[in-house]
Design an enzyme around this catalytic site. Sequence first.
Site, PDB file in Angstrom:
ATOM      1  N   GLU A 239       0.161  -0.843   5.794  1.00 32.99           N
ATOM      2  CA  GLU A 239       1.254  -0.316   6.614  1.00 32.99           C
ATOM      3  C   GLU A 239       1.122   1.186   6.806  1.00 32.99           C
ATOM      4  O   GLU A 239       1.357   1.716   7.889  1.00 32.99           O
ATOM      5  CB  GLU A 239       2.605  -0.639   5.949  1.00 32.99           C
TER       6      GLU A 239
ATOM      7  N   ASP B 224       0.867  -1.189   0.000  1.00 32.92           N
ATOM      8  CA  ASP B 224       0.000   0.000   0.000  1.00 32.92           C
ATOM      9  C   ASP B 224       0.895   1.228   0.000  1.00 32.92           C
ATOM     10  O   ASP B 224       2.097   1.153   0.290  1.00 32.92           O
ATOM     11  CB  ASP B 224      -0.936   0.000   1.217  1.00 32.92           C
TER      12      ASP B 224
END
Lengths: 490, 490
Positions: free
Chosen positions: B175, B110
């Site tokens: 994250e 991400d």
Amino acid sequence: MVPYGSHGSEPLVDELFNYIDTHQDEFVQDLKDWIAIPSDSSDPLLRGDLSKMVEITAESLQALGATVNLVDMGEEKLNDGRSIPFPKAILAELGKNSSKATVCIYGHVDVQPAKKEDGWKTDPYNMTEINGNLYGRGATDNKGPVLAWINAVKTYRTLDQEIPVNIKFIIEGVEETGSPGLEDLIKANASFFADVDYIVISDNLWLSRKPALTYGTRGSAYFFVEVEGGTKDLHSGTFGGIIHEAMRDLVYLLANLIDSSGHILIPGICDDVAPLTEEERRLYENIDFDLEEHKNNGGVNTFLYSTKEEILQHLWRYPSLTIHGIEGAFSGPGSKTVIPSKVIGKFSIRQVPDMKSAVVQQQVTKHLEDVFAKLKSPNKLTVSMQIGASPWVADVNDPQYEAARNAITKVFGVPPDMIRDGSTIPLARIFQDLTKKSVMMLPIGGADDGEHSQHEKISRSNYIQGTKLFAIFFLELSKVHEELMAKKQP
Amino acid sequence: MVPYGSHGSEPLVDELFNYIDTHQDEFVQDLKDWIAIPSDSSDPLLRGDLSKMVEITAESLQALGATVNLVDMGEEKLNDGRSIPFPKAILAELGKNSSKATVCIYGHVDVQPAKKEDGWKTDPYNMTEINGNLYGRGATDNKGPVLAWINAVKTYRTLDQEIPVNIKFIIEGVEETGSPGLEDLIKANASFFADVDYIVISDNLWLSRKPALTYGTRGSAYFFVEVEGGTKDLHSGTFGGIIHEAMRDLVYLLANLIDSSGHILIPGICDDVAPLTEEERRLYENIDFDLEEHKNNGGVNTFLYSTKEEILQHLWRYPSLTIHGIEGAFSGPGSKTVIPSKVIGKFSIRQVPDMKSAVVQQQVTKHLEDVFAKLKSPNKLTVSMQIGASPWVADVNDPQYEAARNAITKVFGVPPDMIRDGSTIPLARIFQDLTKKSVMMLPIGGADDGEHSQHEKISRSNYIQGTKLFAIFFLELSKVHEELMAKKQP
């Protein structure tokens, strides 16, 4: 409180009191009519109502026989770039007998915002009487008092009695938004004020259930102390531990302004504070002030001082210093690991006679610079005074104060508490500075009237007794003024 | 930097390097394809793209021959009450030879938000090469490094060479929003980690133009110090001068946390700080770190210390204290004459080995209570630790650090700088605490890659050299692990 209406030795007083008592419902209805007009000066959409309110006031004054001048106050620039006219100001005159005293009455007919949804128990614009209190926006601030003046004059008029003083009115419609243009209005109408002897403002409250006369307000010196450490906010992980952080310097500076006993640490700051005279000290003795009630009102448990006298003196005639906050630092909820680069501490000093803003500014700046120098910080310090509003104090032995004391004693059966206000109310000082006339604040609102709050009210008793007070004040003022003139004659 | 690709004594290395060099355009195209997917985990509307990104990653791992397990991570509750699924996490395994070392690689696919309008010179989701730099969101954080690992394995596979270690992957998709569920994932998959020898995280940056190995991060103890003076904010006109103002107490408390030389004033706070050993001291000597450049990056003129060693030690291995701000006080622009009733000072201490959060909490609380007691204030003090994140430090002599040093020296011609990070990066500590395995942070991103910023990039050189580094790391790790195992044999 003694019953009013019986002053046999003075038939005119009796007549005035009797008229006011028997016409009180009419006066109350007038107040209801005025309150029905939502003359909120903060809301541009209500500007029409506000202008209507000014016109109605002007008509009421004309009906008393006054010459009324509606003064154009220019335009208000709105945030969206458009402009709307400010409400006109009223300058009115009633009587021009040079052997009489001339009193100028200040008032305003705009109000604070109010909505039922704000938590009002009654419709703020539909005045409602509950247990002797008249609830409605503007009841005490300031429509009630303005109408009480008008009622007082009307009483003389209807009874076909000679009004013992010349009266002027200055009524504005934007007091609640800071009286923009008032100073210019006063300056531009110097001739209007030239023959004025006394200026009376009835736009504040008593301190307790006892009537009061207000002879002073504190000023305000508001400071920004800026510490700049760098050009941008940083992350404490990547710079924490290796730089001189601006917040560290700032909290140290702020911690050196005042100690925990309330003592201001700025050298010389109290040098110009007027000493407490014996005469002034005595004024505090009989003041009706309930420390516990004031604690409860403020939601605090402990005061710095234990006696009524100390508390009132530290609120009114000694300076105080408050740290209001910090701009530029993290102020939200939660945790953020920022090192703010530029922080501005904000604090103000309530100034008292005979402190001078320019001197205070010098003392504060020097002190902060001295403290900062000891830190040996590479950061940049900037101290600036944002507001320098002077305190105001009147001579309590001035003739109009004597007249007001006499009138209050006649109406309420007790002499007034001689009080000051710890806040900064610029009006009295502005009038005093610009006209050099005697200024008095003569409140008729009760301590619990809640001006600016939900459930604003004036009690029927204060409104009607206030009307009597103003009527008698004219009489008393004419007497003391006559004596004064007689003394001045060779 | 020495030219790469010539290591005649090791034919396999040469073969790997040669393949990577000649296929670099293919690797760059893969990165361009990955960056084209806006896998911004903060935007619920992009959740579909994020899930697609995780699937593509899983497919890439499957193509390498790995066994891939997509783990359901539950649902994210949105502010509007609705829920959307979190992206799945990837647990993958490649090789299960018990005679080989097993390395577990952490990464995330991400990215931070990015919009052209934020000031990007190029489309953040259309990777653009300018002067040897590959600009695009996720280029360095963390798609580039994750792909470099995949490229490294692919190189072995395509050349039909045996991969010298067993490899596991743990790849997540949230994250950038704080890795919710990561700890639960690790705990729930104890068997996955049971045979892991080494965990490698490649999700940070070099300190300079020199390659680096990261062996420590600071922790964070974040404190709220609340002073409550009363139940409501007050006006400084009506209460200023007679009460113990909460802000006064708070700035005094904050001013007693740290002095102007950066020395923390909390008694005992440094007692547990690990002494600087001679071995550690030597690590700082050759580190490539430009003080002036760091000053410029931070927009500051002066540091508290003058040498590189002092600066780095105070960023990495000594605690720091930062005052972040105050909640509850006036923080807006302009002047407001409030006496805030309840104010919360916020500060944090970057903790270092061997400080313990519980001890720090005790020391801070006692110190603030002691300072407060001297003020004899009737206000209420509450000290609370909001975050107690431990520091992390690894043994730089651990086999995988040795392997990484050797690999870096082979690829870049210089040994790495052994660095720490002054920030609190919970990942390494979480893995270490929950798995008890050796953890290493092995960055390939350049110091100027601008993770989280506009113009995020990775240089083509770092990406391709990073791929080589990871390929050689497998070789070196197998060597040192073999030696280690040999030593352990009786």
